[in-house]
Design a protein around this motif. Structure first.
Motif, PDB file in Angstrom:
ATOM      1  N   VAL A  31       0.873  -1.167   0.000  1.00 42.52           N
ATOM      2  CA  VAL A  31       0.000   0.000   0.000  1.00 42.52           C
ATOM      3  C   VAL A  31       0.913   1.220   0.000  1.00 42.52           C
ATOM      4  O   VAL A  31       1.659   1.456   0.962  1.00 42.52           O
ATOM      5  CB  VAL A  31      -0.930   0.021   1.226  1.00 42.52           C
ATOM      6  N   GLY A  32       0.892   1.957  -1.097  1.00 41.70           N
ATOM      7  CA  GLY A  32       1.749   3.121  -1.231  1.00 41.70           C
ATOM      8  C   GLY A  32       0.970   4.396  -1.035  1.00 41.70           C
ATOM      9  O   GLY A  32      -0.189   4.499  -1.427  1.00 41.70           O
ATOM     10  N   SER A  33       1.619   5.384  -0.411  1.00 44.49           N
ATOM     11  CA  SER A  33       0.976   6.683  -0.259  1.00 44.49           C
ATOM     12  C   SER A  33       1.845   7.756  -0.884  1.00 44.49           C
ATOM     13  O   SER A  33       3.057   7.617  -1.004  1.00 44.49           O
ATOM     14  CB  SER A  33       0.729   7.005   1.219  1.00 44.49           C
ATOM     15  N   ILE A  54      -1.963  -1.054  -4.016  1.00 43.42           N
ATOM     16  CA  ILE A  54      -2.955   0.015  -4.048  1.00 43.42           C
ATOM     17  C   ILE A  54      -2.295   1.303  -3.589  1.00 43.42           C
ATOM     18  O   ILE A  54      -1.343   1.292  -2.805  1.00 43.42           O
ATOM     19  CB  ILE A  54      -4.195  -0.284  -3.186  1.00 43.42           C
ATOM     20  N   GLY A  55      -2.793   2.418  -4.095  1.00 43.94           N
ATOM     21  CA  GLY A  55      -2.279   3.718  -3.718  1.00 43.94           C
ATOM     22  C   GLY A  55      -3.327   4.513  -2.955  1.00 43.94           C
ATOM     23  O   GLY A  55      -4.513   4.457  -3.282  1.00 43.94           O
ATOM     24  N   VAL A  56      -2.880   5.247  -1.958  1.00 40.51           N
ATOM     25  CA  VAL A  56      -3.763   6.105  -1.160  1.00 40.51           C
ATOM     26  C   VAL A  56      -3.142   7.491  -1.125  1.00 40.51           C
ATOM     27  O   VAL A  56      -2.037   7.669  -0.607  1.00 40.51           O
ATOM     28  CB  VAL A  56      -3.947   5.572   0.276  1.00 40.51           C
ATOM     29  N   ALA A  63      -2.847  14.003  10.234  1.00 40.38           N
ATOM     30  CA  ALA A  63      -3.009  12.753  10.980  1.00 40.38           C
ATOM     31  C   ALA A  63      -4.058  11.841  10.353  1.00 40.38           C
ATOM     32  O   ALA A  63      -3.963  10.610  10.453  1.00 40.38           O
ATOM     33  CB  ALA A  63      -3.373  13.052  12.427  1.00 40.38           C
ATOM     34  N   SER A  64      -5.051  12.416   9.684  1.00 39.27           N
ATOM     35  CA  SER A  64      -6.100  11.587   9.092  1.00 39.27           C
ATOM     36  C   SER A  64      -5.578  10.741   7.935  1.00 39.27           C
ATOM     37  O   SER A  64      -6.149   9.694   7.620  1.00 39.27           O
ATOM     38  CB  SER A  64      -7.259  12.461   8.615  1.00 39.27           C
ATOM     39  N   THR A  65      -4.492  11.182   7.289  1.00 42.98           N
ATOM     40  CA  THR A  65      -3.948  10.415   6.165  1.00 42.98           C
ATOM     41  C   THR A  65      -3.480   9.041   6.612  1.00 42.98           C
ATOM     42  O   THR A  65      -3.738   8.035   5.946  1.00 42.98           O
ATOM     43  CB  THR A  65      -2.796  11.184   5.501  1.00 42.98           C
ATOM     44  N   ALA A  66      -2.792   8.979   7.738  1.00 41.86           N
ATOM     45  CA  ALA A  66      -2.334   7.680   8.236  1.00 41.86           C
ATOM     46  C   ALA A  66      -3.513   6.762   8.521  1.00 41.86           C
ATOM     47  O   ALA A  66      -3.466   5.569   8.203  1.00 41.86           O
ATOM     48  CB  ALA A  66      -1.490   7.873   9.494  1.00 41.86           C
ATOM     49  N   ARG A  67      -4.561   7.312   9.090  1.00 40.26           N
ATOM     50  CA  ARG A  67      -5.748   6.487   9.358  1.00 40.26           C
ATOM     51  C   ARG A  67      -6.364   5.976   8.058  1.00 40.26           C
ATOM     52  O   ARG A  67      -6.778   4.816   7.969  1.00 40.26           O
ATOM     53  CB  ARG A  67      -6.763   7.283  10.174  1.00 40.26           C
ATOM     54  N   ASP A  68      -6.398   6.849   7.058  1.00 41.21           N
ATOM     55  CA  ASP A  68      -6.959   6.440   5.761  1.00 41.21           C
ATOM     56  C   ASP A  68      -6.120   5.342   5.103  1.00 41.21           C
ATOM     57  O   ASP A  68      -6.665   4.388   4.531  1.00 41.21           O
ATOM     58  CB  ASP A  68      -7.031   7.645   4.815  1.00 41.21           C
ATOM     59  N   ILE A  69      -4.789   5.491   5.187  1.00 39.08           N
ATOM     60  CA  ILE A  69      -3.900   4.498   4.565  1.00 39.08           C
ATOM     61  C   ILE A  69      -4.110   3.129   5.203  1.00 39.08           C
ATOM     62  O   ILE A  69      -4.263   2.107   4.516  1.00 39.08           O
ATOM     63  CB  ILE A  69      -2.431   4.932   4.703  1.00 39.08           C
TER      64      ILE A  69
END
Length: 243
Positions: A31-33, A54-56, A63-69
């Motif tokens: 899972v790449g961000s 998958i990419g996020v 901080a919400s990005t880490a939760r989404d990933i």
């Protein structure tokens, strides 16, 4: 679903893209961000659009990005065994020339991104009873170099090195290993080809490193169950001292 899964931040180019390829080649889901979905789509294309990538998109300073990933990773693959905190950038300049905007940008990506992603990863890994966190630091944070003035990156990456040791101790009862790879000068598109002679002379090895050499070190630490709290320099001897 039976494969291990690695989350890699900053996966759309350079070292991050090389890490994504290396983990895929070694049988992991990835899972790449990155900030931009366009960059992630281009990365997926260059990797051959595998089903287990998958990419996020998102800013790791949020901080919400880490939760989404992690939510996307768990929904798609069931769990996350490895986090690689790769997102970051290097900004060398004389100390008195750094601006408040420079400091904020460095703190956002190079420090907040590591903290937020590691917090979410640690919570997930504590629950599952195991895991590996691998940070990407910089050799210059181990041994500053007069030819590369970079006091603020040294300050922040040095903090990541110290957090590695502290977090390794804190998470060891949960069978979570925390380590860091500190690259030297690596051959990526960020370096102007005209600077190659200068860059080659920054280490006793007389050359820059390759993305593959960084990936080998990260893969080792992603599998090493009896290694924790280590800052591993992969830098051609750059951090050994004055030479």
């Amino acid at each position: 679903m039976s494969k291990k899964t690695a989350v890699i931040t900053g996966a759309s180019s350079g070292i991050g893209l090389g890490l994504a390829k290396a983990f895929l080649d070694n049988g992991y889901n990835v899972v790449g961000s990155a900030r931009s979905i366009e960059g992630l789509n281009a990365a997926a294309n260059s990797l051959g659009n595998p089903d287990n990538f998958i990419g996020v998109a998102g800013d790791v300073a949020d901080a919400s990005t880490a939760r989404d990933i992690f939510a996307a990773a768990i929904e798609k693959f069931g769990s996350v065994e490895v986090l690689v905190n790769n997102a970051g950038f290097f900004l060398p300049k004389p100390f008195i020339d750094y601006t408040p905007e420079d400091l904020e940008s460095l703190l956002d990506t190079n420090l907040k991104g590591v903290v937020y992603s590691s917090q979410v990863a640690a919570a997930h890994m504590i629950q599952r009873g195991a895991g590996h966190i691998v940070n990407i630091s910089a050799a210059v944070a181990l041994q500053p170099n007069i030819a590369v003035p970079a006091a603020l990156p040294v300050l922040i990456k040095g903090g990541v090195n110290q957090m590695t040791r502290a977090l390794a101790l804190e998470l060891s009862p949960h069978n979570i290993q925390v380590n860091t790879v500190a690259p030297g000068i690596i051959d990526t598109p960020m370096h102007d080809p005209s600077s190659r002679d200068f860059l080659n002379n920054l280490a006793p090895s007389g050359r820059v490193g390759t993305v593959e050499e960084i990936a080998e070190a990260v893969l080792y630490l992603a599998k090493a169950d009896f290694t924790t709290g280590v800052v591993l320099a992969v830098d051609g001897g750059m951090s050994t001292g004055k030479w």
